[in-house]
Design a protein around this motif. Structure first.
Motif, PDB file in Angstrom:
ATOM      1  N   LEU A 180     -13.506  47.877 -24.507  1.00  0.00           N
ATOM      2  CA  LEU A 180     -14.864  48.420 -24.444  1.00  0.00           C
ATOM      3  C   LEU A 180     -15.316  48.743 -23.024  1.00  0.00           C
ATOM      4  CD1 LEU A 180     -16.772  46.335 -27.149  1.00  0.00           C
ATOM      5  CD2 LEU A 180     -16.165  48.758 -27.238  1.00  0.00           C
ATOM      6  N   ASP A 181     -14.690  48.091 -22.007  1.00  0.00           N
ATOM      7  CA  ASP A 181     -15.056  48.436 -20.636  1.00  0.00           C
ATOM      8  C   ASP A 181     -14.739  49.897 -20.340  1.00  0.00           C
ATOM      9  OD1 ASP A 181     -12.318  48.007 -20.782  1.00  0.00           O
ATOM     10  OD2 ASP A 181     -12.202  46.776 -18.968  1.00  0.00           O
ATOM     11  N   LEU A 182     -13.555  50.349 -20.765  1.00  0.00           N
ATOM     12  CA  LEU A 182     -13.171  51.738 -20.514  1.00  0.00           C
ATOM     13  C   LEU A 182     -13.873  52.698 -21.466  1.00  0.00           C
ATOM     14  CD1 LEU A 182      -9.355  51.448 -19.688  1.00  0.00           C
ATOM     15  CD2 LEU A 182     -11.353  51.295 -18.188  1.00  0.00           C
ATOM     16  N   VAL A 183     -14.209  52.230 -22.663  1.00  0.00           N
ATOM     17  CA  VAL A 183     -14.985  53.072 -23.586  1.00  0.00           C
ATOM     18  C   VAL A 183     -16.360  53.364 -22.978  1.00  0.00           C
ATOM     19  CG1 VAL A 183     -16.071  53.208 -25.859  1.00  0.00           C
ATOM     20  CG2 VAL A 183     -13.766  52.259 -25.639  1.00  0.00           C
ATOM     21  N   VAL A 201       0.284  39.233 -33.152  1.00  0.00           N
ATOM     22  CA  VAL A 201      -1.133  38.904 -33.250  1.00  0.00           C
ATOM     23  C   VAL A 201      -1.922  40.206 -33.108  1.00  0.00           C
ATOM     24  CG1 VAL A 201      -3.050  37.636 -32.203  1.00  0.00           C
ATOM     25  CG2 VAL A 201      -0.757  36.636 -32.239  1.00  0.00           C
ATOM     26  N   GLU A 202      -2.863  40.413 -34.018  1.00  0.00           N
ATOM     27  CA  GLU A 202      -3.660  41.641 -33.941  1.00  0.00           C
ATOM     28  C   GLU A 202      -4.389  41.718 -32.600  1.00  0.00           C
ATOM     29  OE1 GLU A 202      -6.379  42.627 -36.981  1.00  0.00           O
ATOM     30  OE2 GLU A 202      -4.993  42.202 -38.615  1.00  0.00           O
ATOM     31  N   PRO A 203      -4.438  42.894 -31.970  1.00  0.00           N
ATOM     32  CA  PRO A 203      -5.155  43.013 -30.697  1.00  0.00           C
ATOM     33  C   PRO A 203      -6.664  42.923 -30.900  1.00  0.00           C
ATOM     34  CG  PRO A 203      -4.424  45.171 -31.451  1.00  0.00           C
ATOM     35  CD  PRO A 203      -3.824  44.165 -32.402  1.00  0.00           C
ATOM     36  N   ASN A 204      -7.331  42.325 -29.942  1.00  0.00           N
ATOM     37  CA  ASN A 204      -8.790  42.286 -29.939  1.00  0.00           C
ATOM     38  C   ASN A 204      -9.282  43.559 -29.249  1.00  0.00           C
ATOM     39  OD1 ASN A 204     -11.512  41.852 -29.650  1.00  0.00           O
ATOM     40  ND2 ASN A 204     -11.321  39.788 -28.813  1.00  0.00           N
ATOM     41  N   LEU A 205      -9.846  44.465 -30.026  1.00  0.00           N
ATOM     42  CA  LEU A 205     -10.230  45.773 -29.482  1.00  0.00           C
ATOM     43  C   LEU A 205     -11.409  45.695 -28.526  1.00  0.00           C
ATOM     44  CD1 LEU A 205      -9.793  48.104 -32.604  1.00  0.00           C
ATOM     45  CD2 LEU A 205      -8.133  47.496 -30.829  1.00  0.00           C
ATOM     46  N   ASP A 218      -2.179  52.055 -24.271  1.00  0.00           N
ATOM     47  CA  ASP A 218      -2.017  50.601 -24.228  1.00  0.00           C
ATOM     48  C   ASP A 218      -1.933  50.009 -25.640  1.00  0.00           C
ATOM     49  OD1 ASP A 218      -2.219  48.149 -22.278  1.00  0.00           O
ATOM     50  OD2 ASP A 218      -3.541  47.675 -23.958  1.00  0.00           O
ATOM     51  N   PHE A 219      -2.793  50.483 -26.527  1.00  0.00           N
ATOM     52  CA  PHE A 219      -2.783  49.989 -27.907  1.00  0.00           C
ATOM     53  C   PHE A 219      -1.459  50.302 -28.599  1.00  0.00           C
ATOM     54  CE2 PHE A 219      -3.333  50.768 -32.425  1.00  0.00           C
ATOM     55  CZ  PHE A 219      -3.971  49.604 -32.859  1.00  0.00           C
ATOM     56  N   LEU A 220      -0.990  51.544 -28.457  1.00  0.00           N
ATOM     57  CA  LEU A 220       0.255  51.937 -29.119  1.00  0.00           C
ATOM     58  C   LEU A 220       1.445  51.167 -28.555  1.00  0.00           C
ATOM     59  CD1 LEU A 220      -0.297  55.805 -29.418  1.00  0.00           C
ATOM     60  CD2 LEU A 220      -0.431  54.104 -31.246  1.00  0.00           C
ATOM     61  N   ARG A 221       1.456  50.929 -27.264  1.00  0.00           N
ATOM     62  CA  ARG A 221       2.548  50.139 -26.681  1.00  0.00           C
ATOM     63  C   ARG A 221       2.515  48.710 -27.206  1.00  0.00           C
ATOM     64  NH1 ARG A 221       2.495  52.335 -20.366  1.00  0.00           N
ATOM     65  NH2 ARG A 221       3.791  54.196 -20.760  1.00  0.00           N
ATOM     66  N   PHE A 222       1.328  48.156 -27.345  1.00  0.00           N
ATOM     67  CA  PHE A 222       1.210  46.815 -27.911  1.00  0.00           C
ATOM     68  C   PHE A 222       1.764  46.780 -29.334  1.00  0.00           C
ATOM     69  CE2 PHE A 222      -0.969  43.521 -30.324  1.00  0.00           C
ATOM     70  CZ  PHE A 222      -0.841  42.416 -29.493  1.00  0.00           C
ATOM     71  N   ALA A 223       1.571  47.898 -30.049  1.00  0.00           N
ATOM     72  CA  ALA A 223       2.056  47.978 -31.433  1.00  0.00           C
ATOM     73  C   ALA A 223       3.557  48.256 -31.496  1.00  0.00           C
ATOM     74  CB  ALA A 223       1.295  49.062 -32.188  1.00  0.00           C
ATOM     75  N   GLY A 224       4.200  48.446 -30.348  1.00  0.00           N
ATOM     76  CA  GLY A 224       5.646  48.638 -30.322  1.00  0.00           C
ATOM     77  C   GLY A 224       6.096  50.073 -30.216  1.00  0.00           C
ATOM     78  N   ALA A 225       5.183  50.986 -29.907  1.00  0.00           N
ATOM     79  CA  ALA A 225       5.543  52.407 -29.841  1.00  0.00           C
ATOM     80  C   ALA A 225       6.213  52.757 -28.521  1.00  0.00           C
ATOM     81  CB  ALA A 225       4.289  53.267 -30.020  1.00  0.00           C
ATOM     82  N   ALA A 267     -10.983  58.409 -29.635  1.00  0.00           N
ATOM     83  CA  ALA A 267      -9.707  57.698 -29.536  1.00  0.00           C
ATOM     84  C   ALA A 267      -9.874  56.245 -29.954  1.00  0.00           C
ATOM     85  CB  ALA A 267      -9.165  57.782 -28.108  1.00  0.00           C
ATOM     86  N   PHE A 268     -10.981  55.625 -29.563  1.00  0.00           N
ATOM     87  CA  PHE A 268     -11.249  54.232 -29.923  1.00  0.00           C
ATOM     88  C   PHE A 268     -11.397  54.084 -31.432  1.00  0.00           C
ATOM     89  CE2 PHE A 268     -14.221  50.526 -30.219  1.00  0.00           C
ATOM     90  CZ  PHE A 268     -13.346  49.564 -29.702  1.00  0.00           C
TER      91      PHE A 268
END
Length: 583
Positions: free
Chosen positions: A243-246, A235-239, A107-114, A214-215
């Motif tokens: 935390l729910d999945l972490v 906009v930078e993602p709010n990590l 999800d993070f990488l897709r948000f970053a455009g990967a 990974a987090f």
């Protein structure tokens, strides 16, 4: 009491010994109750800085991601792949830890455009870890960067194979490295921090979950992208939203809830309670946890088994779809299917357990006197034998290994008692094994039929050096005495403050003495209910599954080992005791 040990009806109670001077110093310094001070010291927390960190955890007290060797190289390669639109594969494990880690990193990488594809191996078709056939498929799709989650640290050959196909690999894993590290572009593993003399986590530096590794990569990536002006059009993602999945993955993998894990879990559980992810909401609704305070127990016994059921039953993609789906109705349908699979898993588990117990009780096999229990059956379900092994350890107090046949080999799961390092024992038996890997308390292994007897003999010999043939009796640690008059709402506030509880940070257990039993009842022939009185204060006490034979209950009780809880019933809330054992 003998040598600080009380012989309970079901367990030995170790009454923790602490220096009264140290207890008083903490009480005075932090203005905390006596029992809280004992609780902290019993868990190795005695200095003011360590106590401050424990009592007042915060995300800004997490170590920086720079402590991980290789994380900078990994970030550079990931940024390059995104910049040049190179396909990336995130390759996880099929358990909750691996699936949650795969979900958040994808999800993070897709948000970053990967351009990123999440991949999970099938437990039965591909086995654990990197698989050459999957690597072939990824290469045919043009994948140039492979990032592992919760696996890869022992896949030396597979990483070399990926490299020959033009795929760079970044390994993120929390399992113990083997004698040789894979020749990946970067290896991000908490065990390597210890080797580089960083103090990640007091005396157990490697005990992060795979999802947390990974987090940490995501934390560094966000910072790296900021410093390289990568976020200029975003906009930078709010990590914190991850935390729910972490927390879910951390609790499910049964790593110690201490240090970093405790901080991530402490702040992750509230995020889990109010999660907006359709899959998480569907699971919470299914487990009747909506709008409730979620505990480690809720995650470990209600949420995690349903997610794990997918991998155990060979449909791991369902769990990944559940956590990644943004369609509410679709997520609800998947949650119901996972619930059905979990029920099927439970039925299969009970069948295997019965067969295993029959083998142990059968005098022909001479297993009852062994210091370890190694059981094999052609027909057992390979996705479920690990759970059964844990239940056998719990029942007999001995390490247990259950094996099932796969492609001509015996493959299985090993579980252990706290005093026996099963990974170390398997390492000593490595000449009789095809492969193995895991942790101190749990491992997986493969052995050829020709070597099975030699392995069993070697493993039992090693176990017999520290494990008696009668097994190790369960033990609970008493943190402090506590009188009924001291069981108040203020006490419960402190109990909540010291949470979350789990491995490494067990719930506080108290000793009650000098009390009178006003009434004793047995519920459903197995549960014990007492109404007790002490110095004018009365309270109800419940002990689940503590009655084997009502006729053998004692006429009087000297001690109770217990913890206090709130009981919510018909709109009322009141305090009562949960009995763990009695004598």
């Amino acid at each position: 009491m003998e040598n600080g040990i009380i012989k309970g009806c079901f367990q030995d109670w170790k009454v923790a010994h602490v220096e009264e001077k140290s207890v008083k110093e903490l009480c005075d310094y932090f203005k905390i109750p006596y029992w809280v001070s004992r609780f902290l010291i019993n868990r190795g927390i005695s200095s003011p800085p360590a106590t401050e960190k424990f009592l007042y955890p915060s995300l800004d007290k997490l170590p920086t991601p720079e402590i991980f060797p290789g994380i900078g190289i990994a970030a550079e390669r990931i940024r390059e792949a995104i910049t040049f639109n190179q396909p990336i594969a995130v390759y996880g494990d099929y358990d909750v830890d691996g699936i949650t880690g795969t979900t958040i990193l994808t999800d993070f990488l897709r948000f970053a455009g990967a351009r990123v594809q999440p991949v999970l191996p099938n437990r039965f078709e591909h086995g654990y870890g990197l698989n050459a056939r999957i690597i072939d498929e990824l290469a045919s799709l043009g994948v140039k960067l492979l990032i592992t989650v919760d696996c890869g640290i022992t896949n030396v050959r597979e990483v070399d194979y990926a490299s020959k196909l033009g795929i760079d690999t970044i390994v993120t894993d929390h399992h113990r490295p083997g004698p040789d590290l894979p020749k990946a572009l970067a290896v991000i593993n908490p065990h390597l921090i210890f080797e580089n003399q960083h103090n990640l986590e007091a005396d157990n530096p490697g005990y992060l979950a795979g999802v947390s590794v990974a987090f940490y990569l995501m934390i560094y990536l966000r910072k790296h992208f900021r410093e390289t002006n990568f976020w200029k059009h975003k906009v930078e993602p709010n990590l914190k939203k991850y935390l729910d999945l972490v927390a879910l993955g951390t609790i499910a993998d049964q790593v110690p809830i201490t240090g970093i894990n405790r901080i991530l879990t402490k702040f992750g559980l509230p995020v889990l309670e109010r999660s907006e992810k359709p899959g998480v909401k569907a699971l919470l609704q299914l487990c009747k946890l909506t709008n409730k305070k979620i505990s480690v127990w809720d995650v470990g016994f209600l949420l995690a088994p349903r997610i794990n059921a997918a991998g155990r039953m060979g449909v791991e993609h369902l769990a990944l779809e559940l956590l990644m789906h943004d369609d509410t109705s679709k997520a609800q349908r998947i949650a119901l299917e996972l619930d059905r699979l979990n029920q099927k898993r439970q039925h299969c588990e009970e069948k295997i357990l019965k067969e295993a117990l029959d083998m142990i009780e059968n005098p022909v096999h001479c297993l009852k006197e062994a210091s370890a229990l190694v059981l094999a059956n052609d027909d057992w379900h390979r996705g479920i034998i690990g759970i059964v092994a844990s239940r056998i350890v719990d029942r007999f107090g001995k390490p247990a290994i259950l094996l099932a046949k796969n492609e001509g080999y015996w493959e299985g799961s090993a579980r252990s008692v706290s005093s026996f390092d099963i990974f170390k024992a398997l390492t000593q038996c490595k000449d009789t094994l095809e492969k193995f890997g895991g942790h101190r308390m749990a491992a997986g292994l493969r052995v050829s039929p020709d070597n099975l007897n030699a392995f069993v003999e070697s493993f039992n010999r090693i176990a017999s050096e520290t494990i008696p043939s009668t097994g190790i009796r369960k033990q609970i640690t008493i943190d402090s005495k506590l009188a009924l008059r001291d069981i108040t709402p203020q006490t419960m506030e402190f109990i909540d403050k010291l949470s979350p509880y789990g491995l490494g940070n067990p719930r506080p257990v108290f000793l009650l003495e000098s009390f009178r039993v006003r009434d004793l009842r047995v519920l459903k022939d197995k549960h014990l209910m007492l109404y007790i009185e002490q110095n004018g204060k009365s309270m109800r006490a419940l002990g689940f599954n503590l009655v084997e034979d009502p006729a053998k209950l004692p006429n009087s009780f000297r001690y109770l080992a217990f913890y206090p809880v709130y009981n919510h019933w018909e709109g009322n809330t009141y305090l009562e005791l949960r009995i763990l054992d009695f004598c």
